[in-house]
Design a protein around this motif. Sequence first.
Motif, mmCIF file in Angstrom:
data_model
loop_
_atom_site.group_PDB
_atom_site.id
_atom_site.type_symbol
_atom_site.label_atom_id
_atom_site.label_comp_id
_atom_site.label_asym_id
_atom_site.label_seq_id
_atom_site.Cartn_x
_atom_site.Cartn_y
_atom_site.Cartn_z
ATOM 1 N N ARG A 1 -46.892 30.352 -62.335
ATOM 2 C CA ARG A 1 -46.675 30.281 -60.896
ATOM 3 C C ARG A 1 -47.329 29.037 -60.286
ATOM 4 O O ARG A 1 -46.790 28.425 -59.370
ATOM 5 C CB ARG A 1 -47.267 31.547 -60.255
ATOM 6 C CG ARG A 1 -46.873 31.834 -58.844
ATOM 7 C CD ARG A 1 -47.389 33.209 -58.431
ATOM 8 N NE ARG A 1 -48.814 33.382 -58.772
ATOM 9 C CZ ARG A 1 -49.808 32.895 -58.053
ATOM 10 N NH1 ARG A 1 -49.577 32.229 -56.946
ATOM 11 N NH2 ARG A 1 -51.071 33.073 -58.420
ATOM 12 N N LYS A 2 -48.470 28.673 -60.824
ATOM 13 C CA LYS A 2 -49.264 27.655 -60.152
ATOM 14 C C LYS A 2 -49.617 26.471 -61.050
ATOM 15 O O LYS A 2 -49.624 25.329 -60.604
ATOM 16 C CB LYS A 2 -50.560 28.338 -59.693
ATOM 17 C CG LYS A 2 -51.439 27.534 -58.783
ATOM 18 C CD LYS A 2 -52.478 28.460 -58.145
ATOM 19 C CE LYS A 2 -53.742 27.707 -57.803
ATOM 20 N NZ LYS A 2 -54.902 28.597 -57.793
ATOM 21 N N PHE A 3 -49.903 26.719 -62.338
ATOM 22 C CA PHE A 3 -50.589 25.696 -63.125
ATOM 23 C C PHE A 3 -49.685 24.771 -63.941
ATOM 24 O O PHE A 3 -50.058 23.638 -64.196
ATOM 25 C CB PHE A 3 -51.622 26.328 -64.045
ATOM 26 C CG PHE A 3 -52.729 27.004 -63.316
ATOM 27 C CD1 PHE A 3 -53.641 26.257 -62.586
ATOM 28 C CD2 PHE A 3 -52.857 28.382 -63.332
ATOM 29 C CE1 PHE A 3 -54.671 26.862 -61.898
ATOM 30 C CE2 PHE A 3 -53.889 29.005 -62.635
ATOM 31 C CZ PHE A 3 -54.789 28.241 -61.923
ATOM 32 N N PHE A 4 -48.545 25.252 -64.429
ATOM 33 C CA PHE A 4 -47.726 24.397 -65.276
ATOM 34 C C PHE A 4 -46.275 24.853 -65.250
ATOM 35 O O PHE A 4 -45.966 25.955 -64.800
ATOM 36 C CB PHE A 4 -48.241 24.381 -66.713
ATOM 37 C CG PHE A 4 -48.347 25.740 -67.327
ATOM 38 C CD1 PHE A 4 -47.235 26.328 -67.935
ATOM 39 C CD2 PHE A 4 -49.535 26.447 -67.291
ATOM 40 C CE1 PHE A 4 -47.333 27.599 -68.486
ATOM 41 C CE2 PHE A 4 -49.631 27.713 -67.841
ATOM 42 C CZ PHE A 4 -48.519 28.288 -68.435
ATOM 43 N N LYS A 5 -45.392 23.961 -65.742
ATOM 44 C CA LYS A 5 -43.968 24.232 -65.641
ATOM 45 C C LYS A 5 -43.254 23.738 -66.902
ATOM 46 O O LYS A 5 -43.549 22.637 -67.397
ATOM 47 C CB LYS A 5 -43.415 23.499 -64.414
ATOM 48 C CG LYS A 5 -42.169 24.125 -63.841
ATOM 49 C CD LYS A 5 -41.929 23.544 -62.448
ATOM 50 C CE LYS A 5 -40.592 23.715 -61.902
ATOM 51 N NZ LYS A 5 -39.622 24.572 -62.063
ATOM 52 N N ASP A 6 -42.353 24.547 -67.416
ATOM 53 C CA ASP A 6 -41.473 24.156 -68.528
ATOM 54 C C ASP A 6 -42.198 23.526 -69.711
ATOM 55 O O ASP A 6 -41.864 22.430 -70.147
ATOM 56 C CB ASP A 6 -40.405 23.174 -68.023
ATOM 57 C CG ASP A 6 -39.365 23.903 -67.187
ATOM 58 O OD1 ASP A 6 -39.165 25.107 -67.433
ATOM 59 O OD2 ASP A 6 -38.783 23.265 -66.300
ATOM 60 N N VAL A 7 -43.181 24.218 -70.206
ATOM 61 C CA VAL A 7 -43.921 23.703 -71.364
ATOM 62 C C VAL A 7 -43.280 24.246 -72.639
ATOM 63 O O VAL A 7 -43.111 25.458 -72.785
ATOM 64 C CB VAL A 7 -45.402 24.114 -71.291
ATOM 65 C CG1 VAL A 7 -46.121 23.770 -72.581
ATOM 66 C CG2 VAL A 7 -46.069 23.438 -70.102
ATOM 67 N N GLY B 1 -49.548 19.570 -65.024
ATOM 68 C CA GLY B 1 -48.769 20.770 -65.315
ATOM 69 C C GLY B 1 -47.499 20.535 -66.103
ATOM 70 O O GLY B 1 -46.720 21.460 -66.315
ATOM 71 N N ARG B 2 -47.264 19.312 -66.526
ATOM 72 C CA ARG B 2 -46.067 19.054 -67.322
ATOM 73 C C ARG B 2 -46.427 18.326 -68.596
ATOM 74 O O ARG B 2 -47.399 17.578 -68.656
ATOM 75 C CB ARG B 2 -45.069 18.206 -66.533
ATOM 76 C CG ARG B 2 -44.434 18.985 -65.410
ATOM 77 C CD ARG B 2 -43.446 18.129 -64.678
ATOM 78 N NE ARG B 2 -42.873 18.874 -63.570
ATOM 79 C CZ ARG B 2 -41.754 19.580 -63.658
ATOM 80 N NH1 ARG B 2 -41.089 19.632 -64.795
ATOM 81 N NH2 ARG B 2 -41.290 20.234 -62.620
ATOM 82 N N VAL B 3 -45.592 18.542 -69.613
ATOM 83 C CA VAL B 3 -45.792 17.824 -70.869
ATOM 84 C C VAL B 3 -45.209 16.426 -70.695
ATOM 85 O O VAL B 3 -44.036 16.276 -70.373
ATOM 86 C CB VAL B 3 -45.076 18.558 -72.021
ATOM 87 C CG1 VAL B 3 -45.200 17.760 -73.306
ATOM 88 C CG2 VAL B 3 -45.650 19.952 -72.188
ATOM 89 N N THR B 4 -46.039 15.398 -70.890
ATOM 90 C CA THR B 4 -45.527 14.033 -70.748
ATOM 91 C C THR B 4 -45.221 13.401 -72.098
ATOM 92 O O THR B 4 -44.510 12.408 -72.160
ATOM 93 C CB THR B 4 -46.504 13.128 -69.979
ATOM 94 O OG1 THR B 4 -47.806 13.295 -70.511
ATOM 95 C CG2 THR B 4 -46.515 13.480 -68.508
#
Lengths: 504, 305
Positions: free
Chosen positions: A269-275, A475-478
């Motif tokens: 919800r808050k910390f990361f997205k689509d990992v 919050g995203r994998v780069t």
Amino acid sequence: MDEEKYLLEMDNIVKTFPGVKALKGVNLKVKHGEIHALMGENGAGKSTLMKCLAGIHPPTSGTIIYDGKKQGQYTTAQALQMGISMIHQELSPILHRSIMENIWLGREPRNKFGLIDHQKMYVDSIEVLKEIDINEDPKTHMVELTVAKMQMIEIAKAISYDSKLIIMDEPTSALTEKEIKQLFGIMRRLKAQGKSIIYISHKLDEIYEVTDRVTVYRDGEYIGAEDTKDLPEDKMIKMMVGREVSELFPKTPCSIGDLMLEVENLSHRKFFKDVSFNVRKGEILGIAGLVGSGRTEVIESIFGIKQKLSGTVKIEGKEVDIKTPEDAISNHLAILTEDRRMSGIFPMLSVRLNMAIANIPKYLNGVGLIRNRELIRECNEYVKKIQVKTPSLMQKVENLSGGNQQKVLVARWLMTNPDILFLDEPTRGIDVGTKSEIHRLISQLAGEGKSIVMVSSELPEVMGMSDRIMVMHEGRVTAIVDNSEDLTQEELMSYATGTVAADV
Amino acid sequence: MIIGLSIAQPAFLSSHNIFNVLTQSAIFGIMALGLTFVIISKGIDLSVGSVLAFSGVIASSLGQSAEATSKYFPNLPIMPVLVPILAALIVGALCGGLSGFLIAKTRIPAFIATLGMMTVARGMALIYTDGKPVSTLIPSFTAIGGKVFGVIPIPVIIYFVMIIISTILLSNTRFGKNVYAIGGNINAAEVSGVNVKRNLIMIYAYSGLLAGLAAVVFAGRVGSVHPGAATGYELTAIASTTIGGTSHSGGIGTIWGAFVGALVLAVLRNGLTLLGVDAYWQQVVEGVIIVVAVIIDMRKNAKKD
């Protein structure tokens, strides 16, 4: 050179904590009306230096010349009187009291009866808030404000002390773009009034936007100082991370087997997205990224400590639904959490119970009683195997050194015989000797075919230990890259600061 | 202290008096066993005195003899004594379990949850009895307050059995280890796979269960239960546990300690009476002893580390 040019000169500052030399003789010079950035990796000593300056920890040795005078030891209260204010990364306002009570805390204006003069406090607060363009009623309670506003109130407090030097430790980490702009506006205004600001941040773009001069530290040492505009980004990164990856990391190559853990589109919800990432048997996946990039939250969500919003986790090709750490353990996962004291050890309990707690069902007999003899035998075995230095199994864990506490936790999880281990900052705050022992152990576990996911803020550790490296930024994998000789810290750092993103 | 008392008043050491002291400590001592679990888990249970009264009046109403004038269930046949005993245990465990459920699910402080239960259970006891005592119990019920072989009081036997069971539960089962873990570091317990919510419910249910058992002993000894019975007993039980070295900051404590603590209080009361100390002064001395005992205990622990 004109002596009066500098507001602050810190010279050859040394700070030792029991067992650790946090600052090894560092310098800092700040001019009047300057915004001065401190740069360096986590653990470089920036925060420690600032705590010395703010009177929180007196330095072990070295001189501080402030406002033209050499300063002896002083307390935080005296630092405030001298005009040095620090705005901490973690704010700690008194939430259920008003803005004005927070600003004037401990020095409330009194009337002639010795009672608090609320009217004066109110008027003075409006005055101070106006200086930084804040339109809040001083009677508003802190709890109703956003983090950004609370920070502004802290700055207002600094102004009310008539501070000449304001230290800001990563003030923007919780702010939105717009709030950051507002903060920078205030900073420039203070600068125009001749006040100096020391600014700590990991975000390079901010450094270039708002600061005049940069001082870089690494491993508790002073690396150099430059005018910001004369220091190109690649050179700054080099100054921050430029050490060689040493022999400390005894990574032994081992055969990497089948897919063990697959994580797909995991979001919080808050910390990361689509990992998304995967780990094979016998593989060490390093996760790099700055503090706050969501690394810890990713592994804690897989382990059921935090609740994920969406996404799937597969173990050996089978989807699993892990809602609690209890579920995770029964799926043969193990975790070494980031904060040993907060969520790792039971300080006042025995080494034995600390080791056994995740694994008690294994030692129960038919009627549910613990087979103590077997438990003790196995604890002793692990104490020996990973060389925990403790006088006995009944010793309280809080009496062991940090490194040995960490080993007790490693033992706790090895006793559950896990297939996948999540290690969050496995060597933070641990002395060099124990550190390499833990590294050797990690390699050995991978060699036994276990899958390892290691989060670390230390790039040399990540590069020394991992087979592959995943980098996160906000919050995203780069990037997910294979570890190789050609991989540089500069490259990883550019993924971590979000200046470059590899295709993932 | 015991030695001092024996010299000052030789009657203190007679077997009759020793059993007397143990019997006196049995009721709040049994409750102190449950509180040991609660306090090690960094909680508190203020409701045990009221839960004793509530489960006590219910049990007594099921164990009244035929000639009782104010019989609660006039058509109820005389039942085996096991029925009222089980009733007391179940009511106690349910009250405790409800407190535990509230603490686990809503995360309200244990102090508040059990303060609420303390008031509610007392009120329920008063409603159930209309404020009157429940008396004239069947002989097999009042026999619980008696002695076997004419020497050993049954309350003392029950107390000792519960000490053994509680010791095993606390030191030799997964539940016991979880109690220490929750009190030692609730976050670390969660991460280590301890089902914190379920265990909290169990901890308070056990405390309530023991309050129910204390109610049985109370009814057996006194022969009746008043809805206002055992007021303030929770504090004596908490004091026993605390004197016995159980730390209110969690993670530290033993059943043996709770037994010793209860004994200290009982010996103190008994000894001061034998020495002829005024009853009002006894309370003053008791209060001072509680505080001093804990100070000494903390000093001792600080030195050990």
